[in-house]
Design an enzyme around this catalytic site. Structure first.
Site, PDB file in Angstrom:
ATOM      1  N   HIS A 190       0.696  -1.193  -0.040  1.00  0.00           N
ATOM      2  CA  HIS A 190      -0.388   0.298  -0.485  1.00  0.00           C
ATOM      3  C   HIS A 190       1.049   1.188   0.452  1.00  0.00           C
ATOM      4  O   HIS A 190       0.559   2.491  -0.837  1.00  0.00           O
ATOM      5  CB  HIS A 190      -0.847   0.087   1.080  1.00  0.00           C
ATOM      6  CG  HIS A 190      -2.290  -1.089   1.049  1.00  0.00           C
ATOM      7  ND1 HIS A 190      -2.180  -1.577   1.995  1.00  0.00           N
ATOM      8  CD2 HIS A 190      -2.820  -1.685   0.109  1.00  0.00           C
ATOM      9  CE1 HIS A 190      -3.789  -2.624   1.544  1.00  0.00           C
ATOM     10  NE2 HIS A 190      -3.465  -2.096   0.440  1.00  0.00           N
ATOM     11  N   GLU A 433      -4.644 -12.927 -24.666  1.00  0.00           N
ATOM     12  CA  GLU A 433      -3.657 -13.698 -23.337  1.00  0.00           C
ATOM     13  C   GLU A 433      -2.911 -14.683 -23.183  1.00  0.00           C
ATOM     14  O   GLU A 433      -1.733 -15.315 -22.054  1.00  0.00           O
ATOM     15  CB  GLU A 433      -3.813 -12.323 -22.321  1.00  0.00           C
ATOM     16  CG  GLU A 433      -4.898 -13.371 -21.917  1.00  0.00           C
ATOM     17  CD  GLU A 433      -5.245 -11.867 -20.339  1.00  0.00           C
ATOM     18  OE1 GLU A 433      -4.270 -11.118 -19.561  1.00  0.00           O
ATOM     19  OE2 GLU A 433      -6.458 -11.501 -20.122  1.00  0.00           O
ATOM     20  N   ASP A 457       0.505 -11.299 -20.125  1.00  0.00           N
ATOM     21  CA  ASP A 457       0.220 -12.736 -19.554  1.00  0.00           C
ATOM     22  C   ASP A 457       0.713 -13.543 -20.914  1.00  0.00           C
ATOM     23  O   ASP A 457       1.089 -14.781 -21.012  1.00  0.00           O
ATOM     24  CB  ASP A 457      -1.253 -12.713 -19.319  1.00  0.00           C
ATOM     25  CG  ASP A 457      -1.159 -12.688 -17.849  1.00  0.00           C
ATOM     26  OD1 ASP A 457      -0.062 -13.145 -17.330  1.00  0.00           O
ATOM     27  OD2 ASP A 457      -2.436 -12.083 -17.256  1.00  0.00           O
ATOM     28  N   CYS A 504      -2.873  -3.510 -25.693  1.00  0.00           N
ATOM     29  CA  CYS A 504      -2.481  -3.309 -24.179  1.00  0.00           C
ATOM     30  C   CYS A 504      -1.858  -3.907 -22.743  1.00  0.00           C
ATOM     31  O   CYS A 504      -1.634  -2.988 -21.674  1.00  0.00           O
ATOM     32  CB  CYS A 504      -4.065  -3.023 -23.594  1.00  0.00           C
ATOM     33  SG  CYS A 504      -4.690  -4.407 -23.120  1.00  0.00           S
TER      34      CYS A 504
END
Length: 586
Positions: A190, A433, A457, A504
């Protein structure tokens, strides 16, 4: 001394260190009388109430700085204070062992942190920092301990800490913090997410090599791009990084003038550069960089760092806002893509030997039809506000696409009954992918309105290389001949069927790949906001005919090394921003 760490947030920082003291609690393990139990429970509940109020206040303050998506990290902290397992552990220690509330909290923190640290999942390990953050806040109130304060009236500094909790980072003034160095943590923590949102360079994961020999006042150089920290740097190192930082700032300024320019090669070939986003804040940045819409909205980040699944209305409002902000440009919203390295705190996924080959992405959506339908309904409603498209992740068969579309039709019927508007002709595409999707791309093209190649991927699955595994990371080659053949097969199938095909993944933001896209007839690319102007500059200084010739030669090469070398040489020949062509930039 040069130390290698993890490049958690990009940028360069040069300045003196401020070492943040660690929270260390040494509590006496004394027993209480049974008559005091009620008082201890009341102290505990009061501490919880105060901690919640404080977290809510921090969340609202932080929202003003980075926006609602990043500030929702604190929803996860509130959820911990409401988590029955965590709270039952504390109450049980008080009730069964007659221990003071602060001792019970400390033991519960230690128990869960130890348990999380033993897990192999890096994401879950980093959630241990959240447990400690919340637990330490509660301890602070139970003990009446003062908050550790950061210098605010001194020169800007490089913050050094064993680990940095989101609560501590939320208190930082970005104008005072040049950079951050932490011994513990990684790219998915985080704190790393928040540092990137604040634009603060961060290098983490230095515990093994650094320990904590750095003291407040020591000079540091932080290279967040390459994950390097220089302690007590010599004059040459400081001068080199000062010059490098100046060049980066100058380059940004030079590239910014291209934000309103179309990406057109010297001989007139047009590329449409869209952006990958995870939040509205990222969209704002992308639009400032001249993004032509959104090529990939990673919706899973709406589901992360919170206590429950987002509802239809909450999702709709975010999707609608993105559609409105893009003012008619295409917005491709990818449905929930969790599993693998993306986990949800409140949705327990099964432990798997091969999670990247397991229960994830569209497989979860088709299994949890209720969650999937809620998201599709929200996206459909947003389609009335702009040019919204739907994209399914990790499709590997025609059956999966047909099943997903059947649920989409159900969502449409429900909206018809509710009298709510949507685009009945909304385009529905898939991510390519996995190798299976490439091999049946012609069949999938008969059912899909568009393809988007997710190269991250795809490379991983084609080469059987886990991109998160450091031991075999050197085998992850995006320019492997097998990958290039997969790209060609996908593009050919899309062109034959007359549907659009875009890219992408990370390759979309790699300038070296521009010749490949031109040769393959791929004209739509989607990348991070930070890559847009850099890629556009290369397009403006590229001649499509020459680039295609280079690509054809690359497709004939036998090794990824030879392909990368040829593309790199061609890329270098297009010049730097200092030498950019003025013909297409005016």
């Amino acid at each position: 001394m040069k130390i290698q760490g993890i490049n958690a947030a990009a940028g360069i920082a040069i300045g003196k260190a401020f070492v943040l003291p660690s929270w260390e609690w040494d509590l006496p393990d004394q027993k209480m009388d049974s008559v005091d139990l009620a008082q201890e429970f009341e102290r505990l509940y009061e501490g919880i109430r105060t901690s919640k109020d404080e977290i809510e206040y921090i969340k609202n303050e932080f929202k003003e700085v980075v926006g609602p998506e990043e500030s929702s990290i604190f929803d996860a902290h509130l959820a911990i204070l409401e988590d029955p397992v965590f709270m039952n552990e504390i109450r049980g220690i008080i009730e069964r062992q007659y221990k003071a509330a602060e001792v019970a909290v400390k033991e519960a923190i230690d128990h869960f942190v130890t348990m999380f640290d033993l897990l192999e999942d890096e994401y879950m390990k980093e959630r241990a920092i959240d447990i400690k953050d919340v637990g330490n806040r509660l301890l602070k109130h139970l003990l009446g301990a003062p908050e550790i304060t950061l210098p605010s009236d001194t020169q800007p500094y490089v913050l050094v800490a064993k680990e940095l909790s989101p609560s501590q980072l939320a208190h930082l003034n970005p104008t005072h913090v040049l950079g951050i160095v932490t011994l513990i943590g990684g790219k998915t923590s985080h704190s790393a997410i928040m540092a990137r949102a604040l634009g603060i360079p961060l290098v983490s994961g230095l515990e093994a090599s650094l320990g904590m020999p750095v003291e407040t006042g020591d000079m540091l150089v932080v290279d967040g791009d390459n994950g390097l920290v220089f302690t007590d740097p010599d004059r040459k190192t400081i001068e080199r990084y000062t010059m490098l930082r100046s060049k980066q700032l100058k380059k940004k300024e030079q590239l910014q003038v291209l934000a309103t320019v179309d990406a057109v090669t010297k001989d007139g070939a047009v590329l449409h550069l869209a952006s990958n986003i995870s939040s509205v804040k990222e969209l704002d940045l992308a639009l400032k960089q001249g993004a032509k819409g959104v090529g990939l909205f990673r919706t899973e980040f709406l589901y992360m760092d919170r206590a429950t699944f987002p509802g239809e209305q909450e999702q709709y409002e975010v999707y609608r806002l993105v559609a409105e902000k893009t003012a008619g440009q295409s917005v491709v919203i990818r449905t929930l893509d969790i599993g693998g390295d993306k986990q949800l705190d409140y949705f327990e996924l099964p432990e798997e030997d091969n999670p990247f080959l397991g229960y994830r992405a569209i497989r979860i959506s088709l299994d949890r039809k209720d969650l999937f339908k809620t998201q599709l309904t929200a996206i459909l409603r947003a389609s009335a506000a702009g040019n919204v498209k739907i994209m399914y992740p990790m499709i590997s068969s025609v059956e999966e696409l047909q099943q997903a579309n059947e649920i989409l039709r159900e969502a449409m019927s429900d909206l018809d009954e509710r009298g709510l508007s949507y685009d009945p002709h909304i385009q529905v595409g898939i991510m390519i992918e996995v190798p299976a999707a490439v091999m049946i791309a012609d069949l999938l093209a008969e059912e899909a309105d568009f393809f988007s190649i997710g190269t991250n991927d795809l490379v991983q699955y084609v080469l059987a290389v886990d991109r998160m595994n450091e031991q075999i990371a050197h085998m992850y080659h995006p320019y492997h001949p097998a990958v290039l053949r997969m790209l060609r097969a996908t593009a050919d199938a899309a062109h034959t069927a007359g549907i659009d095909v875009s890219v992408c993944g990370e390759m979309a933001g790699d300038e070296r790949a521009i010749p490949l896209w031109l040769e393959l007839g791929i004209r739509h690319l989607s990348m991070s906001p930070q890559s847009l102007l850099r890629v556009k500059h290369r397009v403006l200084n590229t001649t499509a005919s020459a680039a295609k010739e280079e690509a054809r030669k690359c497709f004939a090469l036998r090794t990824s090394g030879d392909i990368e070398e040829r593309l790199q040489v061609f890329n270098d020949s297009t010049g730097s921003p200092d030498e950019q062509s003025g013909s297409n930039a005016s």
